[in-house]
Motif scaffolding. Structure first.
Motif, short mmCIF file in Angstrom:
data_model
loop_
_atom_site.label_atom_id
_atom_site.label_comp_id
_atom_site.label_asym_id
_atom_site.label_seq_id
_atom_site.Cartn_x
_atom_site.Cartn_y
_atom_site.Cartn_z
N ARG A 111 0.82 -1.21 0.00
CA ARG A 111 0.00 0.00 0.00
C ARG A 111 0.86 1.26 0.00
N THR A 140 -2.07 6.05 -2.63
CA THR A 140 -2.08 6.16 -1.18
C THR A 140 -1.82 7.61 -0.78
N GLU A 168 -8.27 2.46 5.49
CA GLU A 168 -8.71 2.58 4.10
C GLU A 168 -9.96 3.43 4.02
N ALA A 192 -5.50 3.64 0.63
CA ALA A 192 -4.92 3.52 1.96
C ALA A 192 -4.48 4.90 2.42
#
Length: 303
Positions: A29, A35, A70, A75
């Motif tokens: 992630r 992210t 999340e 994320a």
């Protein structure tokens, strides 16, 4: 009616606690350019163009990586860097949470619970350096959600329950019904708010309401009704809101926490708020929501 404080609790993230020790998942992630990362220095962040500045992992500095969870198929992390970074920066560049509250309510980038999560953990990590059982230094694990010392003693983030209440007297809904607000000596002239205080060991929340009101303003409260709650990481509180019915109305302020307290009818509150001589709590606080719940609608002006 919807209440102002509810905007700060809307659209919460999945905290994915089961992933906090999954190193392969965390690495994957972090490598994802979608992210988003919030950089926290001590307990301050640096807004960009008036908004919370979420950056990509590639633009994040070195620091303690904290998994938030999340949200919206992404994320979300925080990177906690040394508090000296914000101290050394230009004045006003790094902002504490209290200065961010008006922006958080209307932030289109990410939900306020993510920021509360990040800053609440950062405050705990900043303040919790040594084990309270053996005084050994603590080191983080589980993506910043646990601290452990060399002797294996674990520490976890704490939340301190605090009660906040609007106290009413008279026939509910009648023109002469009143609510009680107080002010602290350090506040600018005209600022009034609901009473509040921390719950003590072995005490119910309802009894905390009764005790705090009696201690601060000398009013006895009988019936106590739950209203709602709001996380308040300043530094680590959960504000639990109540409506209390007064059994006595004579006010005797303690002159310690409270400088003045007075009863307001709805007509008086509207008139003084419109004139600017009564300044009520900020629009995103549960204190504001409690006052407007009693009043029955929105009111002008805020801190």
């Amino acid at each position: 009616m919807s209440f102002p404080h509810e905007r700060l609790a809307a659209n919460p993230h999945d905290r994915t606690a089961e992933r906090r020790e999954d190193e392969a998942w965390l690495a994957g992630r972090w490598a994802d350019p979608d992210t988003r990362v919030l950089v926290v220095s001590g307990t301050r962040i640096r807004p960009r163009d008036g908004q919370i500045d979420w950056v990509s992992p590639g633009d994040a500095p070195e620091g303690l990586r904290v998994l938030l969870g999340e949200h919206d198929d992404r994320a979300w992390f925080a990177v906690v860097v040394d508090a000296e970074v914000s101290k050394a920066a230009a004045q006003g560049e790094w902002t504490p949470l209290r200065g961010l509250l008006p922006r958080l309510a209307d932030d289109a980038v990410a939900a306020a619970p993510l920021v509360f999560h990040a800053l609440g953990l950062a405050e705990w990590l900043f303040a919790t350096r040594f084990c309270p059982r053996c005084a050994e230094p603590l080191r983080p694990r589980r993506s910043g959600h646990e601290l452990v010392c060399a002797n294996g003693h674990s520490q976890f983030p704490r939340t301190d329950p605090a009660v906040i209440m609007v106290v009413t007297a008279g026939t509910p809904g009648a023109d002469d019904e009143r609510c009680l607000l107080g002010r602290q000596a350090v506040w600018p002239e005209g600022r009034y708010s609901t009473l509040a205080g921390f719950c003590e060991p072995g005490e119910t929340l309802e009894d905390a309401v009764r005790r705090e009101v009696r201690e601060e303003v000398g009013v006895r409260v009988g019936e106590v009704e739950y209203f709602g709650n709001q996380p308040w990481p300043l530094p680590a509180s959960l504000m639990v809101g109540f409506v209390g019915r007064a059994e006595t109305t004579e006010v005797t302020v303690d002159q310690d926490e409270i400088e003045d307290a007075r009863w307001f009818t709805r007509a008086e509150m509207r008139e003084l708020a419109e004139a600017g001589t009564l300044v009520l709590p900020g629009g995103v606080s549960i204190s504001r929501s409690l006052v407007e719940h009693w009043y029955g609608g929105t009111l002008p002006g805020h801190w």
